[in-house]
Design a protein around this motif. Structure first.
Motif, PDB file in Angstrom:
ATOM      1  N   ASP A 201       0.811  -1.223   0.000  1.00 46.13           N
ATOM      2  CA  ASP A 201       0.000   0.000   0.000  1.00 46.13           C
ATOM      3  C   ASP A 201       0.842   1.271   0.000  1.00 46.13           C
ATOM      4  N   LEU A 202       2.002   1.199   0.637  1.00 46.07           N
ATOM      5  CA  LEU A 202       2.835   2.386   0.828  1.00 46.07           C
ATOM      6  C   LEU A 202       4.218   1.935   1.259  1.00 46.07           C
ATOM      7  N   THR A 203       5.241   2.738   0.946  1.00 43.78           N
ATOM      8  CA  THR A 203       6.606   2.436   1.381  1.00 43.78           C
ATOM      9  C   THR A 203       7.123   3.552   2.289  1.00 43.78           C
ATOM     10  N   THR A 252       4.155   0.098  -4.854  1.00 49.48           N
ATOM     11  CA  THR A 252       3.311   0.710  -3.814  1.00 49.48           C
ATOM     12  C   THR A 252       2.749   2.068  -4.210  1.00 49.48           C
ATOM     13  N   ARG A 253       3.388   2.771  -5.106  1.00 50.92           N
ATOM     14  CA  ARG A 253       2.929   4.054  -5.662  1.00 50.92           C
ATOM     15  C   ARG A 253       2.795   5.180  -4.630  1.00 50.92           C
ATOM     16  N   ARG A 254       3.171   4.895  -3.421  1.00 55.66           N
ATOM     17  CA  ARG A 254       3.202   5.936  -2.372  1.00 55.66           C
ATOM     18  C   ARG A 254       4.495   5.772  -1.586  1.00 55.66           C
ATOM     19  N   GLY A 279      11.123   9.269 -14.151  1.00 51.20           N
ATOM     20  CA  GLY A 279      10.022   9.586 -15.044  1.00 51.20           C
ATOM     21  C   GLY A 279       8.703   8.995 -14.596  1.00 51.20           C
ATOM     22  N   MET A 280       8.662   8.365 -13.407  1.00 56.63           N
ATOM     23  CA  MET A 280       7.433   7.776 -12.872  1.00 56.63           C
ATOM     24  C   MET A 280       6.858   8.686 -11.787  1.00 56.63           C
ATOM     25  N   THR A 281       5.571   8.582 -11.577  1.00 58.64           N
ATOM     26  CA  THR A 281       4.934   9.407 -10.558  1.00 58.64           C
ATOM     27  C   THR A 281       4.516   8.561  -9.370  1.00 58.64           C
ATOM     28  N   CYS A 282       4.446   9.202  -8.227  1.00 59.63           N
ATOM     29  CA  CYS A 282       3.919   8.546  -7.033  1.00 59.63           C
ATOM     30  C   CYS A 282       3.528   9.635  -6.045  1.00 59.63           C
ATOM     31  N   ALA A 283       2.668   9.282  -5.103  1.00 66.42           N
ATOM     32  CA  ALA A 283       2.395  10.185  -3.988  1.00 66.42           C
ATOM     33  C   ALA A 283       3.635  10.171  -3.101  1.00 66.42           C
ATOM     34  N   PHE A 284       4.129  11.351  -2.702  1.00 69.30           N
ATOM     35  CA  PHE A 284       5.441  11.423  -2.053  1.00 69.30           C
ATOM     36  C   PHE A 284       5.434  12.490  -0.964  1.00 69.30           C
ATOM     37  N   LYS A 285       6.062  12.159   0.171  1.00 74.67           N
ATOM     38  CA  LYS A 285       6.176  13.133   1.264  1.00 74.67           C
ATOM     39  C   LYS A 285       7.471  12.902   2.024  1.00 74.67           C
ATOM     40  N   ASN A 316       1.137  10.992   9.278  1.00 72.22           N
ATOM     41  CA  ASN A 316       1.471  11.376   7.900  1.00 72.22           C
ATOM     42  C   ASN A 316       1.178  10.270   6.894  1.00 72.22           C
ATOM     43  N   VAL A 317       1.323   9.019   7.317  1.00 70.58           N
ATOM     44  CA  VAL A 317       0.972   7.915   6.423  1.00 70.58           C
ATOM     45  C   VAL A 317      -0.518   7.941   6.121  1.00 70.58           C
ATOM     46  N   ARG A 318      -1.328   8.131   7.153  1.00 66.69           N
ATOM     47  CA  ARG A 318      -2.778   8.166   6.949  1.00 66.69           C
ATOM     48  C   ARG A 318      -3.183   9.305   6.029  1.00 66.69           C
ATOM     49  N   GLU A 319      -2.496  10.435   6.153  1.00 68.95           N
ATOM     50  CA  GLU A 319      -2.779  11.555   5.261  1.00 68.95           C
ATOM     51  C   GLU A 319      -2.365  11.241   3.828  1.00 68.95           C
ATOM     52  N   LEU A 320      -1.178  10.621   3.681  1.00 73.05           N
ATOM     53  CA  LEU A 320      -0.671  10.308   2.346  1.00 73.05           C
ATOM     54  C   LEU A 320      -1.537   9.263   1.650  1.00 73.05           C
ATOM     55  N   MET A 321      -2.131   8.355   2.419  1.00 70.05           N
ATOM     56  CA  MET A 321      -2.982   7.316   1.833  1.00 70.05           C
ATOM     57  C   MET A 321      -4.210   7.910   1.154  1.00 70.05           C
ATOM     58  N   GLY A 322      -4.542   9.135   1.523  1.00 67.93           N
ATOM     59  CA  GLY A 322      -5.708   9.785   0.918  1.00 67.93           C
ATOM     60  C   GLY A 322      -5.398  10.513  -0.374  1.00 67.93           C
TER      61      GLY A 322
END
Length: 335
Positions: A201-203, A252-254, A279-285, A316-322
């Motif tokens: 789900d996330l890394t 995981t894309r996040r 060149g790939m996209t992901c949700a990132f923080k 922050n993980v919970r926020e990023l999951m959204g």
């Protein structure tokens, strides 16, 4: 002091610096070319253990960090392997001219063990906090940058540093380190990250004292949120393990990075460079110290304040999951 599960009597065994000193002594018995140098901080940095065991191979330069790094460069030119230990703030800033020109420019075989890094010397004040060293040291050509997660990994890092030619910067804490590994046999290699938890789900990519916090956060996310978080211990900031990062993007894309360092120039920036270059996209923080001089307090309290502890990572993980990302798997249109 929230999160502490051990007493003051345990800290010597848990301290990364304590283990570093013991390992260096063991290595000194096998390798007579190893020498130790300190800038009047032998006891605090634990290199004094080496000095007690090998007094004729240990040199105290006094409160003269620039001279100490110059001495180390000369010793390396003569075929010795200097292990130089002082606080991270003094290695990366006060002695930087000599580190840059005498050691890194000449690609000399000097090993720099920088203690009391990040916010780990919290109560000593902002002048002794070192939250800029990763950005500084990874910009030094020829220099490898390592951030062990606990004492066991520090032992591996010190051994690997000896076996790796050229300048190596190892960043460790003052102490009060949580134990992450049970033994040294987990396949440590400079430049190769360690996956500590599986997830799709996330890394969470962390280094140093934040790795334990990330592992704990992943356990809670799995049990309470049903979120499968992958945890990567990115113990080497330079060279960064690009393969592990690219794999995390695809699977995981996040991605969220966590470090006891300024968010500018450290682990988060190094990971972001790989993401941008792919060149790939992901949700990132990126989590870390914002662009500010840190406040003063105990290490665990400062980690909580800057949200790089377990609770901060959870939030922050919970926020990023959204956050959304492009769902298709066609990366060509994202270059």
């Amino acid at each position: 002091m929230a999160g502490l599960t051990y007493t003051m009597l345990d800290t010597a065994n848990l301290s990364t610096a304590e283990l570093y000193g013991k390992v260096l002594c063991d290595m000194g018995e096998i390798h007579p070319e190893i020498v130790g140098l300190s800038a009047d901080l032998a006891k605090s940095t634990k290199i004094g253990l080496f000095g007690s065991k090998f007094p004729h191979r240990f040199f105290n330069a006094g409160i003269a960090e620039q001279n100490m790094f110059g001495m180390a460069a000369g010793m390396a030119k003569a075929g010795l392997v200097p292990f130089v230990s002082t606080f991270a703030i003094f290695t990366s800033m006060r002695g930087l001219d000599q580190v840059h020109t005498d050691i890194c420019y000449q690609n000399l075989n000097v090993k720099m063990i920088a203690t009391h890094a990040g916010l780990s010397f919290g109560q000593a004040g902002s002048t002794h906090h070192c939250t800029e060293d990763l950005s500084i040291m990874r910009a030094m050509a020829n220099c490898k940058v390592i951030v062990p997660a606990d004492g066991i990994e520090t032992a591996n890092a010190v051994q690997a540093a000896y076996e790796t030619p050229g300048p190596v910067y190892i960043r460790i804490n003052r102490g009060f380190d949580q134990k992450l590994y049970e033994n040294t046999e987990y396949g440590y290699k400079i430049g190769k990250a360690v996956e500590l938890a599986e997830g799709t789900d996330l890394t969470i990519i962390a280094c140093g004292s934040c790795v334990y916090q990330a592992v704990e956060a992943a356990k809670i996310l799995n049990s309470t949120d049903g979120i499968k978080a992958r945890v990567i211990n990115m113990h080497t900031i330079k060279p960064i393990d690009s393969e592990a990062i690219l794999k995390a993007i695809r699977e995981t894309r996040r991605i969220i990075t966590v470090e006891d360092h300024n968010v500018i120039g450290g682990l988060g920036s190094a990971v972001a460079e790989v993401v941008a270059g792919s060149g790939m996209t992901c949700a990132f923080k990126m989590l870390g110290i914002p662009d500010t001089f840190s406040i003063i307090g105990l290490h665990e309290d400062l980690m909580a304040h800057y949200k790089i502890d377990t609770n901060g990572i959870l939030e922050n993980v919970r926020e990023l999951m959204g956050k959304d990302f492009e769902e298709d798997e066609n990366w060509d249109d994202e270059v």
